[in-house]
Design a protein around this motif. Structure first.
Motif, PDB file in Angstrom:
ATOM      1  N   ALA A  98       0.838  -1.202   0.000  1.00 16.61           N
ATOM      2  CA  ALA A  98       0.000   0.000   0.000  1.00 16.61           C
ATOM      3  C   ALA A  98       0.872   1.252   0.000  1.00 16.61           C
ATOM      4  O   ALA A  98       0.595   2.205  -0.734  1.00 16.61           O
ATOM      5  CB  ALA A  98      -0.938  -0.005   1.196  1.00 16.61           C
ATOM      6  N   ALA A  99       1.941   1.246   0.795  1.00 12.53           N
ATOM      7  CA  ALA A  99       2.840   2.407   0.845  1.00 12.53           C
ATOM      8  C   ALA A  99       3.477   2.655  -0.518  1.00 12.53           C
ATOM      9  O   ALA A  99       3.566   3.804  -0.968  1.00 12.53           O
ATOM     10  CB  ALA A  99       3.918   2.189   1.904  1.00 12.53           C
ATOM     11  N   LEU A 100       3.904   1.597  -1.180  1.00 15.63           N
ATOM     12  CA  LEU A 100       4.514   1.735  -2.501  1.00 15.63           C
ATOM     13  C   LEU A 100       3.520   2.308  -3.506  1.00 15.63           C
ATOM     14  O   LEU A 100       3.849   3.236  -4.262  1.00 15.63           O
ATOM     15  CB  LEU A 100       5.048   0.378  -2.983  1.00 15.63           C
ATOM     16  CG  LEU A 100       5.717   0.340  -4.349  1.00 15.63           C
ATOM     17  CD1 LEU A 100       6.915   1.282  -4.403  1.00 15.63           C
ATOM     18  CD2 LEU A 100       6.143  -1.096  -4.678  1.00 15.63           C
ATOM     19  N   LEU A 101       2.314   1.794  -3.512  1.00 14.23           N
ATOM     20  CA  LEU A 101       1.285   2.318  -4.418  1.00 14.23           C
ATOM     21  C   LEU A 101       0.938   3.774  -4.095  1.00 14.23           C
ATOM     22  O   LEU A 101       0.794   4.594  -5.002  1.00 14.23           O
ATOM     23  CB  LEU A 101       0.016   1.463  -4.348  1.00 14.23           C
ATOM     24  CG  LEU A 101       0.025   0.199  -5.190  1.00 14.23           C
ATOM     25  CD1 LEU A 101      -1.078  -0.743  -4.746  1.00 14.23           C
ATOM     26  CD2 LEU A 101      -0.118   0.537  -6.660  1.00 14.23           C
ATOM     27  N   ILE A 102       0.822   4.093  -2.826  1.00 14.77           N
ATOM     28  CA  ILE A 102       0.492   5.461  -2.423  1.00 14.77           C
ATOM     29  C   ILE A 102       1.576   6.430  -2.867  1.00 14.77           C
ATOM     30  O   ILE A 102       1.285   7.483  -3.445  1.00 14.77           O
ATOM     31  CB  ILE A 102       0.248   5.534  -0.893  1.00 14.77           C
ATOM     32  CG1 ILE A 102      -1.078   4.863  -0.551  1.00 14.77           C
ATOM     33  CG2 ILE A 102       0.294   6.982  -0.395  1.00 14.77           C
ATOM     34  CD1 ILE A 102      -1.287   4.609   0.939  1.00 14.77           C
ATOM     35  N   ILE A 103       2.815   6.088  -2.621  1.00 13.90           N
ATOM     36  CA  ILE A 103       3.919   6.953  -3.027  1.00 13.90           C
ATOM     37  C   ILE A 103       3.939   7.113  -4.543  1.00 13.90           C
ATOM     38  O   ILE A 103       4.072   8.225  -5.064  1.00 13.90           O
ATOM     39  CB  ILE A 103       5.260   6.414  -2.488  1.00 13.90           C
ATOM     40  CG1 ILE A 103       5.326   6.623  -0.975  1.00 13.90           C
ATOM     41  CG2 ILE A 103       6.448   7.082  -3.185  1.00 13.90           C
ATOM     42  CD1 ILE A 103       6.474   5.925  -0.285  1.00 13.90           C
ATOM     43  N   PHE A 104       3.784   6.016  -5.261  1.00 15.84           N
ATOM     44  CA  PHE A 104       3.780   6.055  -6.726  1.00 15.84           C
ATOM     45  C   PHE A 104       2.669   6.981  -7.233  1.00 15.84           C
ATOM     46  O   PHE A 104       2.890   7.850  -8.079  1.00 15.84           O
ATOM     47  CB  PHE A 104       3.581   4.640  -7.270  1.00 15.84           C
ATOM     48  CG  PHE A 104       3.624   4.539  -8.763  1.00 15.84           C
ATOM     49  CD1 PHE A 104       4.815   4.241  -9.405  1.00 15.84           C
ATOM     50  CD2 PHE A 104       2.485   4.726  -9.531  1.00 15.84           C
ATOM     51  CE1 PHE A 104       4.865   4.137 -10.793  1.00 15.84           C
ATOM     52  CE2 PHE A 104       2.519   4.628 -10.903  1.00 15.84           C
ATOM     53  CZ  PHE A 104       3.720   4.327 -11.539  1.00 15.84           C
ATOM     54  N   ILE A 105       1.474   6.816  -6.697  1.00 14.96           N
ATOM     55  CA  ILE A 105       0.327   7.593  -7.168  1.00 14.96           C
ATOM     56  C   ILE A 105       0.437   9.053  -6.727  1.00 14.96           C
ATOM     57  O   ILE A 105       0.042   9.953  -7.469  1.00 14.96           O
ATOM     58  CB  ILE A 105      -0.987   6.916  -6.723  1.00 14.96           C
ATOM     59  CG1 ILE A 105      -1.123   5.591  -7.497  1.00 14.96           C
ATOM     60  CG2 ILE A 105      -2.189   7.816  -6.963  1.00 14.96           C
ATOM     61  CD1 ILE A 105      -2.171   4.655  -6.977  1.00 14.96           C
ATOM     62  N   ASP A 106       1.022   9.306  -5.562  1.00  9.04           N
ATOM     63  CA  ASP A 106       1.255  10.689  -5.146  1.00  9.04           C
ATOM     64  C   ASP A 106       2.211  11.393  -6.107  1.00  9.04           C
ATOM     65  O   ASP A 106       1.974  12.550  -6.479  1.00  9.04           O
ATOM     66  CB  ASP A 106       1.819  10.751  -3.720  1.00  9.04           C
ATOM     67  CG  ASP A 106       0.778  10.476  -2.651  1.00  9.04           C
ATOM     68  OD1 ASP A 106      -0.430  10.439  -2.968  1.00  9.04           O
ATOM     69  OD2 ASP A 106       1.183  10.292  -1.483  1.00  9.04           O
ATOM     70  N   ILE A 107       3.269  10.726  -6.495  1.00  7.14           N
ATOM     71  CA  ILE A 107       4.215  11.309  -7.453  1.00  7.14           C
ATOM     72  C   ILE A 107       3.509  11.560  -8.781  1.00  7.14           C
ATOM     73  O   ILE A 107       3.648  12.630  -9.377  1.00  7.14           O
ATOM     74  CB  ILE A 107       5.445  10.396  -7.656  1.00  7.14           C
ATOM     75  CG1 ILE A 107       6.276  10.327  -6.374  1.00  7.14           C
ATOM     76  CG2 ILE A 107       6.308  10.902  -8.826  1.00  7.14           C
ATOM     77  CD1 ILE A 107       7.366   9.266  -6.404  1.00  7.14           C
ATOM     78  N   LEU A 108       2.740  10.585  -9.227  1.00  5.87           N
ATOM     79  CA  LEU A 108       2.003  10.727 -10.480  1.00  5.87           C
ATOM     80  C   LEU A 108       1.058  11.929 -10.410  1.00  5.87           C
ATOM     81  O   LEU A 108       1.007  12.739 -11.343  1.00  5.87           O
ATOM     82  CB  LEU A 108       1.219   9.443 -10.780  1.00  5.87           C
ATOM     83  CG  LEU A 108       0.473   9.393 -12.094  1.00  5.87           C
ATOM     84  CD1 LEU A 108       1.439   9.436 -13.271  1.00  5.87           C
ATOM     85  CD2 LEU A 108      -0.385   8.134 -12.151  1.00  5.87           C
ATOM     86  N   ALA A 109       0.343  12.079  -9.301  1.00  2.00           N
ATOM     87  CA  ALA A 109      -0.600  13.193  -9.148  1.00  2.00           C
ATOM     88  C   ALA A 109       0.118  14.538  -9.152  1.00  2.00           C
ATOM     89  O   ALA A 109      -0.398  15.518  -9.700  1.00  2.00           O
ATOM     90  CB  ALA A 109      -1.417  13.024  -7.872  1.00  2.00           C
ATOM     91  N   LEU A 110       1.299  14.581  -8.560  1.00  2.05           N
ATOM     92  CA  LEU A 110       2.074  15.825  -8.594  1.00  2.05           C
ATOM     93  C   LEU A 110       2.494  16.182 -10.020  1.00  2.05           C
ATOM     94  O   LEU A 110       2.536  17.356 -10.386  1.00  2.05           O
ATOM     95  CB  LEU A 110       3.320  15.707  -7.712  1.00  2.05           C
ATOM     96  CG  LEU A 110       3.092  15.804  -6.212  1.00  2.05           C
ATOM     97  CD1 LEU A 110       4.372  15.475  -5.455  1.00  2.05           C
ATOM     98  CD2 LEU A 110       2.594  17.185  -5.826  1.00  2.05           C
ATOM     99  N   LEU A 111       2.787  15.170 -10.806  1.00  2.00           N
ATOM    100  CA  LEU A 111       3.247  15.402 -12.177  1.00  2.00           C
ATOM    101  C   LEU A 111       2.126  15.739 -13.146  1.00  2.00           C
ATOM    102  O   LEU A 111       2.285  16.608 -14.008  1.00  2.00           O
ATOM    103  CB  LEU A 111       4.009  14.172 -12.694  1.00  2.00           C
ATOM    104  CG  LEU A 111       5.340  13.881 -12.018  1.00  2.00           C
ATOM    105  CD1 LEU A 111       5.873  12.529 -12.471  1.00  2.00           C
ATOM    106  CD2 LEU A 111       6.341  14.984 -12.326  1.00  2.00           C
TER     107      LEU A 111
END
Length: 138
Positions: A98-111
């Motif tokens: 879950a942490a890996l997915l959250i971090i990945f999606i947070d980065i994606l949302a910032l971009l």
């Protein structure tokens, strides 16, 4: 918009832990679906860059998730991530996934922004997974 991230994080945690007895298989399915969706937009190189950065950041909390050993060899190959998660108990594997997915999606949302990120997640994981998150978008 500040309420979107906590709701999205909860949605991701629920998606990963929907079947606690199969948390690893569920996690891999979520990654495979997300990878297929994103690679069609940003290519394998873009996906791998985001994934590698996410692994690096997740490693601060879960050091056993070695970035070099869990990088997929192609767009839908998460065998190494599966092996990495399988070395942990279900609760720890679920938290890390879950942490890996959250971090990945947070980065994606910032971009690319929240709206496009939500659209990609809806395409990858289906409408039900995102109903709560999208309701908060203006």
């Amino acid at each position: 918009m500040t309420t979107i991230r906590p709701q999205r994080d909860q949605m991701i945690k629920r998606a990963v832990m929907q079947r606690p007895e199969a948390v690893i298989e569920t996690s891999i399915q979520l990654w495979e679906k997300l990878a297929r969706e994103l690679i069609s937009i940003i290519g394998e190189g873009g996906f791998h860059s985001l994934y590698k950065r996410s692994l690096h950041l997740t490693g601060a909390t879960f050091p056993w998730m070695a970035p070099d050993s869990t990088l997929p060899q192609n767009s839908s190959d998460f065998v190494d991530l599966k092996k990495c998660l399988a070395g942990q108990d279900a609760a720890n594997a679920g938290e890390a996934s879950a942490a890996l997915l959250i971090i990945f999606i947070d980065i994606l949302a910032l971009l690319i922004g929240e709206l496009l990120t939500s659209s990609i997640l809806r395409s990858a994981w289906g409408d039900d997974a995102l109903d709560t998150v999208v309701k908060e978008l203006p």
